[in-house]
Design an enzyme around this catalytic site. Structure first.
Site, short mmCIF file in Angstrom:
data_model
loop_
_atom_site.label_atom_id
_atom_site.label_comp_id
_atom_site.label_asym_id
_atom_site.label_seq_id
_atom_site.Cartn_x
_atom_site.Cartn_y
_atom_site.Cartn_z
CD GLU A 229 62.67 -11.82 12.81
OE1 GLU A 229 63.80 -11.66 12.27
OE2 GLU A 229 62.41 -12.72 13.60
CB CYS A 263 67.19 -13.42 13.13
SG CYS A 263 65.79 -13.20 14.23
#
Length: 474
Positions: A229, A263
């Site tokens: 990720e 993010c």
């Protein structure tokens, strides 16, 4: 690397921690391997009880844990409290649902007998996690894998050592066996050494492309399953029929939450020409209202960035973008405070030749783009190296959903902010990585999905049996 706590609000170095030794790593690997062999035979209900205890312990220690996270990486205290509560919610969800998700499942089979998928633990996992959500990032991996029976070694970033250890301590105090989650202050070489070890069966990483590439390379060379990720340049699309007030009220919040260090927070605002000017004016107005200060103070609305290194990197990115022709609508001025504060900044007029067009601004910086059609908005949203999340605002939710379906990301939310909940899969595509965490998909991320076919006797009349039974001498 030096594991140390430096308060980004006042630049005070609070404590430095010693790195783990190779001998300590070896002992943890032995402990985890023994735990794996024991846990895979354990009734899952026992693990569910422990995970519920973890959720309770997190809530009991919410303020203590939140203060630690705020001091180490600077986020607002109330945001840290919310993060701890989210971790408890995730723990409870997997404690409640994992047994059902991991039940053997019957398959339709063309052979005589009963075909089933069974789900088993793989073994020890290595977790490489970032600083921006000191607890949540760990819980996303820990909860489903604890229920599976995979022991875990945690290597967290060097600027949040106390947060990482505090989380591991809560897990232990809640009744988890030794080795269920072990926090270690490892070097990068030791991470590679752990990945190479035959007792380790998988790696989960959340972090930068550079870190992900390095860890994925080591995992690939050693045939270890891994999930990544990574970063994101999530688009926030505002169509010509959108309710601008509602869209903008979400826009400034998602860009400044956690000081923009998320993010999956939207960093590029792609706005139709008929509402562009109003959107920019309102975004500027809301950015100007924030109050920078002590993140422990309830009146503070914008915290410092996590470190001087992060602040300097962001400033260099903004400088390069401006030098290449971008316009500063608001911000980009020094902040008269001792900590790592960065004034919220709005940039426009960023063309494709500008380095800022493909740069992830990991901080309180918004880039705004004007488009003239729905198709142009979609093409611009997809014209970037990442693909994590995104938001679409439209007066017609069905139109918004059709646009969302054309966005090349792992997650898109229509007329709402992006939410991370245990029942929803989390992850992206392209430069944002691969694999999914949380939900039923995340539950299976590091599981041996074993096929078992049971029959009374061989059936030599089915295709597979006929092929096997063919006598090569005839």
């Amino acid at each position: 690397m030096a594991y140390e706590t430096v308060n980004p609000f006042n630049n005070e170095t609070i404590k430095t921690y010693p790195n783990a030794t190779d001998k300590e790593l070896e002992q943890v690997l032995k402990t985890d391997d023994a735990l794996y062999k024991k846990t895979k035979k354990q009734d899952i209900k026992k693990r569910a009880k422990v995970l519920h205890n973890v959720a309770s312990a997190l809530r009991d220690n919410k303020d203590k844990l939140a203060k630690t996270a705020t001091i180490e990486m600077g986020k607002l205290f109330r945001e840290s409290q919310g993060e701890v509560e989210l971790c408890a919610i995730i723990a409870d969800w997997f404690a409640d649902h994992s047994e059902e998700l991991l039940q053997p499942k019957a398959l339709t089979s063309a052979v005589t007998g009963q075909a089933e998928m069974h789900y088993h633990a793989l073994g020890t996992l290595v977790m490489v996690e970032p600083w921006n959500f000191p607890y949540y990032q760990i819980m996303r991996v820990f909860a489903p894998n604890f229920m599976v029976g995979n022991p875990m070694i945690l290597k967290d970033t060097s600027n949040i050592p106390k947060s990482a250890q505090s989380f591991a301590d809560v897990i232990k105090e809640a009744g988890a066996p030794k080795g269920a989650l072990t926090n270690m202050f490892l070097s990068y070489d030791q991470v590679t050494k752990a990945i190479e070890d035959k007792r380790v069966q998988g790696v989960a990483l959340t972090g930068s492309e550079r870190g992900g590439s390095s860890v994925a390379e080591a995992a690939g060379k050693n045939l270890k399953k891994n999930s990544m990720e990574l970063g994101g340049m999530d688009p926030f699309i505002i169509l010509d029929d959108a309710d601008l007030d509602k869209a903008e009220d979400i826009a400034w919040r998602v860009r400044l939450y956690n000081d923009g260090q998320v993010c999956c927070s939207d960093k590029r605002f792609i706005v139709m020409d008929n509402v562009y000017d109003k959107f920019v004016a309102k975004l500027k107005e809301d950015f100007s209202k924030v109050k920078m200060g002590d993140p422990m103070d309830p009146s503070t609305t914008l915290a410092p960035m996590n470190s001087k290194k992060a602040k300097d990197k962001l400033q260099a990115q903004v400088n390069a973008t401006i030098k290449a022709g971008a316009k500063v609508v608001y911000g980009d001025k020094p902040v008269d405070l001792p900590g790592q504060f960065f004034m919220p900044t709005i940039l426009t007029d960023i063309d494709k030749s500008n380095p800022g067009y493909s740069t992830e601004f990991f901080g309180p910086v918004a880039s705004v783009y004007k488009v003239h059609s729905e198709q142009e908005a979609i093409e611009m949203a997809n014209d970037n190296p990442y693909g994590l999340g995104g938001i679409v605002f439209s007066g017609d939710p069905q139109r918004g959903a059709k646009v969302a379906d054309q966005i090349e990301t792992g997650m898109v939310f229509v007329n709402n902010f992006l939410a991370s909940l245990p029942s929803l899969p989390f992850g992206g595509v392209k430069g944002s990585g691969y694999g999914r965490e949380m939900s039923d998909i995340g539950q299976m991320a590091f599981v041996n999905q074993q096929l078992i076919v049971t029959a009374q006797e061989p059936d030599m009349h089915n295709l597979a049996g006929a092929l096997i039974a063919t006598d090569p001498q005839k």
